[in-house]
Each structure stands twice: as C-alpha cells, then as structure tokens.
Design an enzyme around this catalytic site. Structure first.
Site, PDB file in Angstrom:
ATOM      1  N   GLU A  69       0.842  -1.194   0.000  1.00  0.00           N
ATOM      2  CA  GLU A  69       0.000   0.000   0.000  1.00  0.00           C
ATOM      3  C   GLU A  69       0.873   1.237   0.000  1.00  0.00           C
ATOM      4  O   GLU A  69       1.813   1.344   0.780  1.00  0.00           O
ATOM      5  CB  GLU A  69      -0.901  -0.015   1.239  1.00  0.00           C
ATOM      6  CG  GLU A  69      -1.741   1.234   1.410  1.00  0.00           C
ATOM      7  CD  GLU A  69      -1.011   2.357   2.125  1.00  0.00           C
ATOM      8  OE1 GLU A  69      -1.248   3.528   1.753  1.00  0.00           O
ATOM      9  OE2 GLU A  69      -0.202   2.086   3.023  1.00  0.00           O
ATOM     10  N   HIS A  79      -9.522   1.582  -1.523  1.00  0.00           N
ATOM     11  CA  HIS A  79     -10.454   1.747  -0.408  1.00  0.00           C
ATOM     12  C   HIS A  79     -11.285   3.016  -0.544  1.00  0.00           C
ATOM     13  O   HIS A  79     -12.044   3.354   0.367  1.00  0.00           O
ATOM     14  CB  HIS A  79      -9.697   1.739   0.922  1.00  0.00           C
ATOM     15  CG  HIS A  79      -9.176   0.389   1.274  1.00  0.00           C
ATOM     16  ND1 HIS A  79      -7.993  -0.098   0.768  1.00  0.00           N
ATOM     17  CD2 HIS A  79      -9.674  -0.589   2.053  1.00  0.00           C
ATOM     18  CE1 HIS A  79      -7.789  -1.321   1.234  1.00  0.00           C
ATOM     19  NE2 HIS A  79      -8.787  -1.631   2.011  1.00  0.00           N
ATOM     20  N   CYS A  88      -4.453  -2.812  -3.180  1.00  0.00           N
ATOM     21  CA  CYS A  88      -5.039  -4.008  -2.567  1.00  0.00           C
ATOM     22  C   CYS A  88      -5.968  -4.655  -3.585  1.00  0.00           C
ATOM     23  O   CYS A  88      -6.070  -4.200  -4.726  1.00  0.00           O
ATOM     24  CB  CYS A  88      -5.798  -3.594  -1.291  1.00  0.00           C
ATOM     25  SG  CYS A  88      -6.047  -4.941  -0.102  1.00  0.00           S
TER      26      CYS A  88
END
Length: 794
Positions: A704, A733, A765
């Site tokens: 990340e 996200h 991710c």
C-alpha cells in the site's frame, strides 16, 4: 479484599465497548444505501439511533447496570478516530471547511468525504488500530488545523439513551492517543508534531466534559492505548508529559454532584489503556495515571499484568480490571480470573471492577447465532454477549457470600469448558506435530535471488514496469447471489462451479483487453481471503453470523482456529489452472499467507503463535508445490497482516519477526528458482518491519502506498531493498477513479527512489469491495500511467 467495594460504581462490572455494526450488519447496509443515494441522511441517522438503543438495551438485559454508566456509549458511524476529527472540526484544508455554524453538527457529507474521498480529493490515510484487524483513519494535524468543539454528537447520543432510561458512559479516543496517532499535515513545517496542539485539543475535551455533565453523564471513558505501546516513535517521557498535562487539566475541574462542584463541573473520568501491558519498560503507566487525579483507570490484564505491590496515588481510584478477553473468543476459567481480581485489590484501589480487557468491537455478537457449530466447539466459545455474561458473573461472585453461591454454577461450567477443550480430539494431531518437529534450516531457504531473477526473466519475459493486480476482482451481486443459492441448495455444485468459471473467463478477457501483463483469476469463488482457506483446512471452523467490523461498512467473519492444522486436498489449483488455460499471459496462483491467516482468525490460545503459524505454513507449502507442478509460473502469498501482529513493545519485536518471517519462508521456500513468488502487504506503517519485508525473500513485494504518496519507497531504498517491489498507485479503499496523471506522478516518485528495473505497477489491494464501474476505468488508467512512465524512462 478490604480495599474493594462493588456497590458503586459499575456494581455489575462493565465492558469497554460493544459491537456497533448490528447483529445482522444493519449499519453496513444503511451506510451503503446512503452512499449509493438510496437513502437520506435522516434515514441513516434513524437506523443508527435504533442500533445504538438496541445495543444499550441488550447490555442492560445481559446484566449491566442501567443507571451508573456501566453501559458504554461506544457507537460510531464509521470510525472512532474520525469521530474525534469531527468533534474538533479538524478537517484538512483540501476539504471544504465545516459549515455546521452554530448547529453543533458536522455534515454527514463532509464526515464521509474524510473517510472515502470526494471528487479529486483523496481521503485520510487508513492504517491498523494497534495490533488488531480494525483500521482507523489517520488525522492530519498542522499548526493551522481548526480545533474547536465543532460537533456535539457525543452529547446528543448520551441524551438519546438517557431519555429512554439508560445512563450510558460516553467513550472517546483520548486526546493524547488521538494526537500521537495523527500525522503532520502537509506544509506543517520542520519540527512540528501533532502533539504540539495538545493544549487546544484538551481545552475542547474539557468543554465537551462540561456539556456532558450538564446533560447528566456520571462517567466518561477516554481511551489511551498509546500508553501500552512504544511503536509510535515517541519517547515514554514525552508521552508521560502529555498525559500529565492533558489529564491534569481535565481532572482539575470538580466532578458533578460533589460538594466541590459549585461551578463548572465534569463527569468522572475513566482512562482506559487496552491492548497491552501498562507496565512499560520506560515507566509505570498505572502510577502515571494514578497521579493525574482521574477517578478510574482501566487496565488490560489479558495482555498485561499487575505491578508487584501497591501503587501510590491509587487509593481514591476505581481500578477497572480487564480480566475477560475482549480480543479473542475463548471462554476463560472464571475461578482463575477471580484470583486475578483479588490480586488486583492488593494494589490499594478504592474499588476493583471486573471488565473486558478491550472493547468488544473485535468479536462477533453472540455464540447463540451459530447453531451449525459443533456442540463441543460452541461450549468453548464466548462472543460479545457471552463475555458480558462472564463480567457480570465475576461481579456477582465478588459481591459477597450470596453472590459467590449464585455464581458457582457458572464458575464450574467455565472450568469444565476449558478442561474439555484441552482433551478434545483434533486439538493435538500427532502427524502434524511430527512433521513440524522434523523441519531443518534448508526448509526455509531458496536459491540466491540473482539466480532466481535470471530464471524468472527467461521464463516470463515481462516488460519494464510490469502491470498486475493484487488478486480479487469485484464481487458482483450475481456472484453473491450464486453463492447464496449454492449454500441453500438451489444451485448444484456443478452449476455453481460453471457460474464461477464463466466469471473467471470474463475477468481474464477483461485483463487482456486492459493490457495487464500478469493476470489473476479474480477469485469469484472466494467469500473471503482467509475464510476460503479455513473452510478447506483441518483444524478450523467457520461461522454464519460471526461478523466483525474491519473499517467503515467493511465486515469480515474471522474463522476459528481450534486445533492442529493440515491440508486434506489441494485448495486453489483447479481455479488457477483453468484461468491459465484461457490465456498465454502468466496467471498468478493466489494464496493467503500464514501470518495473515492467523491475524484474521480467532486463534487457539493454548500454544505459541509461532507453532500454529508453522502448521499453516506447511499446508500452504504443499499448495505452492501443487500449483508449481500444474504449470503456474507466478504464485502470490499475501501477508497484509505482517505489520499488524507486531507486538506493541519493542522488546517483543525480535521474537515475533523471527517466527513470522520463518513461517512465510517455510510456505514458499519449496518453490523452484524459475517460479516467481510474490507477496502483498497493506495498510500498515512499514518502517518498523522493513528488515522483515526483506527477510521474507519474496521475488516481488507489493505494498500500500497511494494514500501516503509513496512514503514507503524511500524507506525501502534506504534499507537497500534489491528485489521487485510494487508500491500501489491506486487506492482501492476509496470509490474515486484516479486519473492517468495522478497515478503516473506516484509512479515517478517510485522510480525516482528505487531502481526502475525493480518496480511493478499495481493497485494498493484487491478489488473485491469495488464496483466494475470504478475498477475498470481505474485499471485502464493504471496501465496507461505505466506506459507513459515507461516511455519517459526510455
């Protein structure tokens, strides 16, 4: 127990927090309906109110006192740290300034913009909450960040419960922990620390306490878990100074209802220090808090211990003793916990109150919701409601001879459950123990990286800045419906498999069309990256309603690892080989690593974690070999939780990093040199584990990095990291679709710090939680950004 009284306060015991998502994830559904435009802000608030009051009533029904503040008011619409940002109005300058005016409310649109981003503005960073699988949003504090009492939601929620007859205890992240978890805002200037704003932040807390006292709150809980860790890069002396300053000011005002309270007053203050040992190596946190004049101190006696003798200054303080594990799911021996409470009484506190060690945010609601678990396993478990029952039983047993007699059956039952579990079949499997005992150093060693890199380059023939994804693709409504139908028996196993194969084929075609270099099969058959494997490994059980919050509306069902672990059959080979049969491009085999499987499960507590990790690693080692034998050239073993499990005390780091790195290498070291091993880490502060990342010896590590704007890359360069690395350029996200130029700029930062020949291009991710309307254009932009920077590099 001459120094102990259980008459008041919290005569029934207490807990430090309670699950807030709802027994059937009502909050998740309400949030997602609001975000999608299917419900209004008022409708979301109405659902939240129903959930708060239902939780308060449930805690009273379970035995907590409704009048003393024993019931915690620990609800949040998204995140407890974000709630303090809203309370203070500490909104970063890139967002619209608060427009609440005198209403005392931060608009929900702005609250959620901080969490999820808005337009071209990225959200706050996200990282793990101490050593849990919960994620919090990282505040951005600078010298000019607004700080005032901008939102009085805490007061309104107290009044809401009070008006139905339940006096709750408002729960907030404490001012010291809030600032220690914050990052300096861009442009803050050299030498600035968020902790420099402590006097102003504390003044807002003091004003809030006065308003709570006016509303009738007898207690308020301020969580200060920063006191149990030295992972925050701040010397204990600085933390201690901040605690003395903040709580000296907050506790300086008189408590409402006392003779001294003839002017501005406040509720009694309970400072909670969960998740670890308050007895730090640099100073005694319990004595520190006792010296501040606060009325209550909550300590974690599951992860921590008791001082050797009486603590100065504790004589007028309520000691809330966290003897019931708020972080795990196993029933405890309550008779042994009574002994611990008796020893706690010897410290000299005015009263000792049994409690959970942490908030129950980290466990599911109720074992009674799991009728499909075996009767034996259910008898060993305690979820949130059962843990409340354990606390109430302990308080009853300590209330006198009659109470002890009333609690005797529950005390006996808890001891029997512990003994039965130890002797149960499958808890110890000789064949698993023998294989573990036979391991040698060669089992964790691969060929030198140079040899592997040459073999992989010859086999894969990838371009510079190769593009890939982390693994999962969006889990569509159709996928979820097919899974539900298969679970209900409405789809046969063959029909379900055919539907998932169709989805795999679609995902492979999409990736080819987008121009990605290394593909994935998209994982449509997987309900969760840990549960999927737990369902196929011996020694695990899975739940139906065992949901816990990971962040925002994201909930997970951690499996229960109860016995020795082994792999009865291959788990992923069929899916990987099918996807590979559809394309000439390499397709990654996708596995979850041993540390992450442990971190995202409820793990047995009767043997060292390192032994359990090694058992899981051996099962994964067998899977890697089977994938390799089936022709899969790239295998990814994800370890997003490597940093998450890092102990909160530096003295404990070496032992943890030793067994965690060894377990990953045990899982992957059987791979041939020409098989490229990837791993993935996300949403953690990586600086503490740079050496461990290197020690994993993966050929490619993706991390990340988008929200932090490549913060990790210079750390890798400084550490001399010399293998493939994929710092994420797309923050999955957030629902935002970053532009080509935004991702290209992040990629330029990466290749400016690390040898471009080592850099991969990927999202932060997996894409499971995103929609295709977001993921497809974002991946298109990712590929274009990689092509653009390739051209610039020549």
């Amino acid at each position: 127990m001459t120094n102990t009284t259980f008459a008041d306060p919290f005569r029934t015991g207490t807990v430090l927090g309670y699950p807030r998502i709802g027994r059937r994830r009502e909050l998740k559904r309400a949030l997602e309906a609001h975000w999608s435009g299917r419900s209004t802000a008022d409708e979301l608030e109405a659902t939240a109110r129903d959930l708060r009051l239902a939780a308060a009533r449930r805690l009273v029904d379970l035995g907590l006192d409704a009048t003393s503040g024993a019931v915690p008011g620990s609800f949040s619409l998204y995140d407890q740290v974000l709630d303090v940002v809203a309370l203070l109005g500490a909104v970063p300058s890139r967002f619209r300034e608060p427009t609440a005016g005198g209403s005392g409310r931060l608009p929900l649109s702005e609250y959620f913009a901080l969490a999820r981003g808005a337009g071209d503005e990225p959200p706050l960073e996200m990282t793990k909450w101490f050593d849990t699988n919960y994620h919090y949003l990282v505040p951005e504090i600078g010298p000019g960040t607004p700080v005032s009492l901008a939102d009085d939601r805490v007061v309104r929620e107290f009044v809401e419960a009070r008006d139905v007859g339940i006096v709750t205890r408002p729960v907030l992240v404490g001012p010291v922990t809030f600032l220690l978890l914050s990052k300096a805002a861009d442009g803050a200037g050299p030498g600035f620390r968020p902790l420099d704003r402590l006097p102003e932040v504390t003044a807002v807390y003091a004003e809030l306490l006065r308003r709570l006292a006016d509303a009738g709150a007898p207690w308020v809980q301020l969580d200060e878990p920063a006191l149990v860790t030295d992972n925050l890069g701040v010397p204990f002396a600085d933390v201690a100074e901040a605690v003395r300053a903040a709580y000296g000011q907050l506790a300086g005002a008189p408590v409402a209802g006392t003779a001294a309270a003839d002017g501005a007053a406040r509720p009694a203050i309970l400072v909670a220090a969960p998740y670890g040992d308050l007895r730090g190596p640099d100073g005694d946190g319990l004595a520190l808090l006792a010296g501040t004049g606060v009325e209550g101190i909550a300590i974690d006696l599951v992860r921590g211990g008791l001082p050797a003798g009486p603590v100065a200054g504790l004589g007028s303080t309520v000691l809330v003793a966290g003897v019931v594990d708020g972080h795990g799911v196993w029933r405890g021996d309550l008779t042994a916990k009574l002994g611990l409470l008796e020893r706690a009484a010897e410290l000299g506190a005015a009263a000792v109150v049994p409690a959970t060690s942490t908030s129950l945010l980290h466990v599911p609601h109720d074992v009674e919701d799991e009728p499909y678990l075996s009767a034996d396993l259910r008898s060993w478990l305690a979820f949130a409601d059962q843990k409340v029952g354990e606390v109430v039983t302990l308080a009853t047993a300590l209330s006198g001879a009659e109470g002890r007699a009333a609690a005797e059956a529950a005390l006996t039952s808890s001891a029997e459950a512990v003994a039965t579990r130890q002797a149960a079949e499958g808890v110890v499997v000789p064949a698993v123990r023998e294989r573990l005992a036979g391991l040698v150093p060669a089992d964790t060693t691969r060929a030198p990286y140079g040899e592997r890199a040459a073999a992989q380059e010859a086999r894969l023939g990838l371009p510079a800045l190769p593009t890939t994804t982390i693994g999962s693709f969006p889990q569509t409504a159709e996928i979820r419906a097919a899974r539900a139908a298969a679970r209900k028996g409405e789809l046969s196993e063959d029909e379900y498999t055919a539907a998932m194969r169709d989805e795999v084929a679609r995902v492979v075609r999409l990736q080819e069309d987008l121009g990605l270099d290394v593909l994935v099969h998209g994982e449509p058959e997987r309900n969760d990256m840990v549960q999927y494997f737990a369902e196929q490994l011996d020694g695990f059980a899975t739940t139906v309603q065992g949901w816990v919050q990971s962040y925002g509306s994201r909930c997970v069902r951690p499996p229960i690892l109860w016995g020795d672990v082994s792999r009865p059959a291959p788990m992923t080979v069929e899916w990987a080989t099918y996807a590979q049969s559809l394309t000439d491009l390499p397709v990654k085999g996708m596995l979850t690593g041993p540390v992450t499987i442990l971190a995202w499960s409820f793990v047995r507590d009767d043997q060292p974690l390192g032994d359990t990790a090694a058992q899981v690693a051996l099962a994964l080692r067998d899977e890697v070999r089977d994938l390799e034998a089936a022709g899969i050239a790239v295998v990814q073993v994800d370890e997003p939780a490597l940093r998450e499990l890092l102990p909160l005390r530096a003295a404990d780091h070496p032992a943890y990093l030793d067994w965690s790195v060894r377990s990953f290498r045990l899982a992957t070291a059987g791979a041939a040199p020409a098989t490229q091993v990837h791993t993935h880490l996300c949403y953690s502060e990586f600086g503490d584990v740079i050496d461990a990342i290197d020690g994993l010896d993966a050929d490619v590590t993706s991390l990340e990095a988008a929200r932090s704007r490549m913060e990790v890359v210079p750390e890798l360069a400084e550490a001399g990291y010399d293998r493939g690395v994929g710092p994420g350029v797309y923050d999955i996200h957030s629902p935002r679709v970053p532009s080509v130029e935004e991702m290209a700029e992040l990629l330029r930062l990466a290749v400016g710090a690390v040898d471009p020949r080592l850099v991969w291009v990927n999202p932060d991710c997996g894409l499971k939680t995103r929609r295709y309307e977001e993921a497809s254009p974002a991946l298109h932009n990712l590929v274009e950004a990689a092509r653009k920077v390739r051209a610039e590099l020549g």
